[in-house]
Write a protein that holds these residues in place. Structure first.
Motif, mmCIF file in Angstrom:
data_model
loop_
_atom_site.group_PDB
_atom_site.id
_atom_site.type_symbol
_atom_site.label_atom_id
_atom_site.label_comp_id
_atom_site.label_asym_id
_atom_site.label_seq_id
_atom_site.Cartn_x
_atom_site.Cartn_y
_atom_site.Cartn_z
ATOM 1 N N LEU A 41 0.971 -1.341 -0.021
ATOM 2 C CA LEU A 41 -0.153 0.089 -0.065
ATOM 3 C C LEU A 41 0.839 1.203 -0.028
ATOM 4 C CD1 LEU A 41 -2.804 -1.001 2.535
ATOM 5 C CD2 LEU A 41 -3.102 -0.570 -0.048
ATOM 6 N N PHE A 42 1.814 1.455 0.774
ATOM 7 C CA PHE A 42 2.706 2.465 0.995
ATOM 8 C C PHE A 42 3.594 2.694 -0.100
ATOM 9 C CE2 PHE A 42 2.393 2.054 5.877
ATOM 10 C CZ PHE A 42 1.329 3.178 5.928
ATOM 11 N N PHE A 43 3.962 1.402 -0.859
ATOM 12 C CA PHE A 43 4.884 1.569 -2.085
ATOM 13 C C PHE A 43 4.049 2.122 -3.274
ATOM 14 C CE2 PHE A 43 6.768 -0.281 -5.982
ATOM 15 C CZ PHE A 43 8.200 0.501 -5.661
ATOM 16 N N GLY A 44 2.515 1.601 -3.271
ATOM 17 C CA GLY A 44 1.657 2.308 -4.561
ATOM 18 C C GLY A 44 1.398 3.709 -4.079
ATOM 19 N N PHE A 45 1.277 4.097 -2.922
ATOM 20 C CA PHE A 45 1.265 5.726 -2.615
ATOM 21 C C PHE A 45 2.504 6.197 -2.907
ATOM 22 C CE2 PHE A 45 1.767 9.090 0.584
ATOM 23 C CZ PHE A 45 0.827 9.624 0.304
ATOM 24 N N ALA A 46 3.567 5.793 -2.751
ATOM 25 C CA ALA A 46 4.878 6.647 -3.389
ATOM 26 C C ALA A 46 4.905 6.546 -4.645
ATOM 27 C CB ALA A 46 5.968 5.720 -2.783
ATOM 28 N N LEU A 47 4.371 5.799 -5.503
ATOM 29 C CA LEU A 47 4.376 5.601 -7.139
ATOM 30 C C LEU A 47 3.422 6.584 -7.606
ATOM 31 C CD1 LEU A 47 4.712 1.976 -7.901
ATOM 32 C CD2 LEU A 47 6.460 3.863 -8.016
ATOM 33 N N LYS A 48 2.275 6.828 -6.865
ATOM 34 C CA LYS A 48 1.419 7.760 -7.402
ATOM 35 C C LYS A 48 1.654 9.136 -6.965
ATOM 36 C CE LYS A 48 -2.332 5.576 -8.803
ATOM 37 N NZ LYS A 48 -2.710 5.831 -10.285
ATOM 38 N N ASN A 49 2.418 9.298 -6.132
ATOM 39 C CA ASN A 49 2.863 10.936 -5.524
ATOM 40 C C ASN A 49 4.252 11.273 -5.740
ATOM 41 O OD1 ASN A 49 0.330 11.549 -4.245
ATOM 42 N ND2 ASN A 49 0.742 9.699 -3.199
ATOM 43 N N THR A 50 4.594 11.287 -7.181
ATOM 44 C CA THR A 50 5.878 11.446 -7.412
ATOM 45 C C THR A 50 5.998 12.826 -8.066
ATOM 46 O OG1 THR A 50 5.603 10.437 -9.693
ATOM 47 C CG2 THR A 50 6.686 9.017 -8.005
ATOM 48 N N GLN A 51 5.092 13.722 -8.179
ATOM 49 C CA GLN A 51 5.248 15.038 -8.519
ATOM 50 C C GLN A 51 5.895 15.785 -7.817
ATOM 51 O OE1 GLN A 51 2.149 13.444 -7.768
ATOM 52 N NE2 GLN A 51 1.089 15.039 -6.583
ATOM 53 N N GLU A 52 6.559 17.146 -8.449
ATOM 54 C CA GLU A 52 7.411 17.821 -7.686
ATOM 55 C C GLU A 52 6.467 18.803 -7.003
ATOM 56 O OE1 GLU A 52 10.915 18.736 -7.922
ATOM 57 O OE2 GLU A 52 11.049 16.727 -8.446
ATOM 58 N N VAL A 53 7.040 19.062 -5.490
ATOM 59 C CA VAL A 53 6.302 20.073 -4.911
ATOM 60 C C VAL A 53 7.487 21.278 -4.379
ATOM 61 C CG1 VAL A 53 4.607 18.662 -4.054
ATOM 62 C CG2 VAL A 53 6.497 18.748 -2.774
ATOM 63 N N ASP A 54 6.817 22.239 -3.909
ATOM 64 C CA ASP A 54 7.736 23.274 -3.333
ATOM 65 C C ASP A 54 7.440 23.799 -2.142
ATOM 66 O OD1 ASP A 54 8.912 23.735 -5.970
ATOM 67 O OD2 ASP A 54 7.506 25.300 -6.629
ATOM 68 N N LEU A 55 8.345 23.656 -1.315
ATOM 69 C CA LEU A 55 8.086 24.141 0.173
ATOM 70 C C LEU A 55 8.693 25.592 0.440
ATOM 71 C CD1 LEU A 55 8.884 20.809 2.223
ATOM 72 C CD2 LEU A 55 6.961 22.166 2.298
ATOM 73 N N HIS A 56 7.975 26.342 0.824
ATOM 74 C CA HIS A 56 8.324 27.706 1.106
ATOM 75 C C HIS A 56 8.726 27.942 2.591
ATOM 76 C CE1 HIS A 56 7.824 28.717 -3.166
ATOM 77 N NE2 HIS A 56 6.372 28.188 -2.871
ATOM 78 N N PHE A 57 10.009 28.246 2.918
ATOM 79 C CA PHE A 57 10.357 28.587 4.414
ATOM 80 C C PHE A 57 10.250 30.108 4.798
ATOM 81 C CE2 PHE A 57 11.562 24.340 3.749
ATOM 82 C CZ PHE A 57 11.137 23.525 4.552
ATOM 83 N N PHE A 58 10.860 30.522 5.826
ATOM 84 C CA PHE A 58 11.074 31.778 5.962
ATOM 85 C C PHE A 58 12.419 32.527 5.267
ATOM 86 C CE2 PHE A 58 8.552 30.301 9.658
ATOM 87 C CZ PHE A 58 7.393 31.268 9.720
ATOM 88 N N LEU A 59 12.508 33.600 5.138
ATOM 89 C CA LEU A 59 13.533 34.302 4.488
ATOM 90 C C LEU A 59 13.741 33.701 3.070
ATOM 91 C CD1 LEU A 59 16.081 33.912 7.573
ATOM 92 C CD2 LEU A 59 14.962 35.835 6.804
#
Length: 101
Positions: free
Chosen positions: A15-33
């Protein structure tokens, strides 16, 4: 029981491996500064899960050490009382028994 836990582990892994394969799109994380971090969604989730687990363990660590210290003190007290009881020559008094009818 070991067989059941092995089967459950395999199912969770799939289940977790399938979840990982389905969520490979790039994401941006914005932090402070204006700091920005890019990466696959599944790796971001894994990193934050691991960081949360590590912080949870660090939060519990002082309590665990305190309980270990208290347990050690209690064991020392019990051992001291047992050694005093073994070396004591005074016999305990019997309970009073009423022999009159």
């Amino acid at each position: 029981m070991k067989f059941v836990s092995t089967i459950v582990g395999i199912i969770l892994f799939i289940l977790f491996f399938g979840f990982a394969l389905k969520n490979t799109q790039e994401v941006d994380l914005h932090f402070f500064l204006n700091y920005e971090l890019r990466g696959p969604l599944v790796l971001m989730l894994l990193a934050f899960f691991v960081a949360g687990a590590a912080l949870g363990i660090l939060a519990v660590t002082p309590t665990v050490f305190r309980h270990r210290r208290e347990s050690s003190q209690h064991k020392d007290t019990i051992e001291a009382l047992q050694s005093v009881a073994r070396t004591s020559t005074v016999q305990p008094q019997p309970d009073s028994v009423n022999t009159q009818h």
